[in-house]
Design a protein around this motif. Sequence first.
Motif, PDB file in Angstrom:
ATOM      1  N   THR A 131       0.857  -1.179   0.000  1.00 57.32           N
ATOM      2  CA  THR A 131       0.000   0.000   0.000  1.00 57.32           C
ATOM      3  C   THR A 131       0.898   1.235   0.000  1.00 57.32           C
ATOM      4  OG1 THR A 131      -0.087   0.170   2.408  1.00 57.32           O
ATOM      5  CG2 THR A 131      -1.743  -1.244   1.339  1.00 57.32           C
ATOM      6  N   LEU A 132       0.292   2.397  -0.216  1.00 59.87           N
ATOM      7  CA  LEU A 132       1.076   3.620  -0.109  1.00 59.87           C
ATOM      8  C   LEU A 132       1.660   3.773   1.288  1.00 59.87           C
ATOM      9  CD1 LEU A 132      -0.704   6.529  -2.016  1.00 59.87           C
ATOM     10  CD2 LEU A 132       1.267   5.170  -2.708  1.00 59.87           C
ATOM     11  N   THR A 133       0.939   3.312   2.292  1.00 66.11           N
ATOM     12  CA  THR A 133       1.429   3.417   3.665  1.00 66.11           C
ATOM     13  C   THR A 133       2.707   2.618   3.850  1.00 66.11           C
ATOM     14  OG1 THR A 133      -0.820   3.718   4.504  1.00 66.11           O
ATOM     15  CG2 THR A 133       0.866   3.050   6.090  1.00 66.11           C
ATOM     16  N   SER A 134       2.732   1.385   3.384  1.00 65.13           N
ATOM     17  CA  SER A 134       3.929   0.559   3.558  1.00 65.13           C
ATOM     18  C   SER A 134       5.088   1.089   2.715  1.00 65.13           C
ATOM     19  CB  SER A 134       3.630  -0.901   3.198  1.00 65.13           C
ATOM     20  OG  SER A 134       3.258  -1.034   1.832  1.00 65.13           O
ATOM     21  N   ILE A 135       4.797   1.575   1.512  1.00 67.60           N
ATOM     22  CA  ILE A 135       5.850   2.127   0.661  1.00 67.60           C
ATOM     23  C   ILE A 135       6.407   3.405   1.278  1.00 67.60           C
ATOM     24  CG2 ILE A 135       6.357   3.105  -1.610  1.00 67.60           C
ATOM     25  CD1 ILE A 135       4.112   1.258  -2.706  1.00 67.60           C
ATOM     26  N   SER A 136       5.526   4.245   1.810  1.00 66.22           N
ATOM     27  CA  SER A 136       5.975   5.500   2.414  1.00 66.22           C
ATOM     28  C   SER A 136       6.853   5.235   3.631  1.00 66.22           C
ATOM     29  CB  SER A 136       4.774   6.358   2.810  1.00 66.22           C
ATOM     30  OG  SER A 136       4.065   5.789   3.894  1.00 66.22           O
ATOM     31  N   GLN A 137       6.545   4.212   4.392  1.00 70.18           N
ATOM     32  CA  GLN A 137       7.367   3.871   5.557  1.00 70.18           C
ATOM     33  C   GLN A 137       8.762   3.445   5.130  1.00 70.18           C
ATOM     34  OE1 GLN A 137       4.883   0.915   7.406  1.00 70.18           O
ATOM     35  NE2 GLN A 137       3.649   2.435   8.516  1.00 70.18           N
ATOM     36  N   VAL A 152      -2.762   9.726  -6.676  1.00 69.34           N
ATOM     37  CA  VAL A 152      -3.464   8.557  -6.136  1.00 69.34           C
ATOM     38  C   VAL A 152      -4.466   9.036  -5.099  1.00 69.34           C
ATOM     39  CG1 VAL A 152      -3.182   6.375  -4.898  1.00 69.34           C
ATOM     40  CG2 VAL A 152      -1.462   7.089  -6.563  1.00 69.34           C
ATOM     41  N   SER A 153      -5.649   8.446  -5.075  1.00 69.70           N
ATOM     42  CA  SER A 153      -6.734   8.967  -4.250  1.00 69.70           C
ATOM     43  C   SER A 153      -6.635   8.616  -2.781  1.00 69.70           C
ATOM     44  CB  SER A 153      -8.081   8.471  -4.788  1.00 69.70           C
ATOM     45  OG  SER A 153      -8.135   7.058  -4.772  1.00 69.70           O
ATOM     46  N   GLY A 154      -5.916   7.550  -2.417  1.00 70.78           N
ATOM     47  CA  GLY A 154      -5.856   7.160  -1.014  1.00 70.78           C
ATOM     48  C   GLY A 154      -4.761   6.152  -0.758  1.00 70.78           C
ATOM     49  N   PRO A 155      -4.548   5.782   0.512  1.00 69.91           N
ATOM     50  CA  PRO A 155      -3.426   4.910   0.869  1.00 69.91           C
ATOM     51  C   PRO A 155      -3.515   3.495   0.312  1.00 69.91           C
ATOM     52  CG  PRO A 155      -4.855   5.261   2.761  1.00 69.91           C
ATOM     53  CD  PRO A 155      -5.321   6.206   1.705  1.00 69.91           C
ATOM     54  N   ASP A 156      -4.722   3.059  -0.062  1.00 68.73           N
ATOM     55  CA  ASP A 156      -4.885   1.697  -0.582  1.00 68.73           C
ATOM     56  C   ASP A 156      -5.170   1.657  -2.084  1.00 68.73           C
ATOM     57  OD1 ASP A 156      -4.624   0.588   2.032  1.00 68.73           O
ATOM     58  OD2 ASP A 156      -6.716   1.117   2.434  1.00 68.73           O
ATOM     59  N   ALA A 157      -5.129   2.823  -2.730  1.00 65.20           N
ATOM     60  CA  ALA A 157      -5.539   2.905  -4.141  1.00 65.20           C
ATOM     61  C   ALA A 157      -4.364   2.699  -5.089  1.00 65.20           C
ATOM     62  CB  ALA A 157      -6.224   4.236  -4.404  1.00 65.20           C
TER      63      ALA A 157
END
Length: 304
Positions: A131-137, A152-157
């Motif tokens: 997800t964007l969250t895991s990539i951002s971390q 991208v519209s959201g953390p899971d998109a």
Amino acid sequence: MARPVTDDQRRPPVSGSNASNNPSALPWKSKSPAVENDPGANEFDSVAQGEIPNSWENEAFENDWRTAESQLALGQTADALFALSMWYENPDLSKEQSARLVERLDQLAGSVSYSTQHALQPSYEVRADETLTSISQHFRIPWQFLANVNGVSGPDAVTPGQQLKVVPGPFRCEIDLDRRNLTVFLGRYYAGRFPIEFGQDPFPDPGDYDVIDKTYEGRDFVGTNGQLVTAGDPQNPYGKTILQLTNGLLLHVQQPSQQNQRPGCIMLSEQDLADLFAILSIQSRVVVKASTPTRSNSSDSSPA
């Protein structure tokens, strides 16, 4: 800095999911098409009349400027930004050189950090279950930054195989109380600037701080007279969007009622704070500096 911060030069264009899909909307590109179409072109090719460089620093800057222009002509945008970033706010530059430098830095930062150009890292291919969250971390940047830059519209998109623009974080910033500005850096790369105001609640003493929390829920405000205004109260001068730093400092929106009275800590416009929220991460370093550190520099205020 050589001139006031202006709306179309200071702000990294990270707010809004369509920013990265509309290159003409980026202020650096719309103001200086020569950077893309003819990188060697420069409206400041000659030194302004009456401002002849007369020191080693001036000559060294001009050498680095010519090197950066050559790098731009070869498409080496990140290298050009790196070469010029070291000169930011150098007191030995002439007014003309400082103005020219800041304009070019803003242009380059827009391309290197906030466009979809892969100037610092190759494109990143999303893997299964990411997800964007895991990539951002992994890259130590907020997921909101990745969302805004990549549209991208959201953390899971995101989907496996999708290519993303990434940068190696975290971002950091320096707050200059004398100039009343906040400058963002990505490592040693200049990455944009914002105007700020500051108050006494608490006063931002010069020093090194870290971002320790980011919230959209606000926090209680206790003014210098001891009055408590709870989080969520419309009269709370902190507002709802807050970046909390160590030692109780806060980055928050400047409320309309604070134009004459400025209760609060470090204040930005609503749009600027939204942009900064998407740039700084938990543990991002924030350095506050002032040549004449004194609490009397801030606006006298009392809580609403």
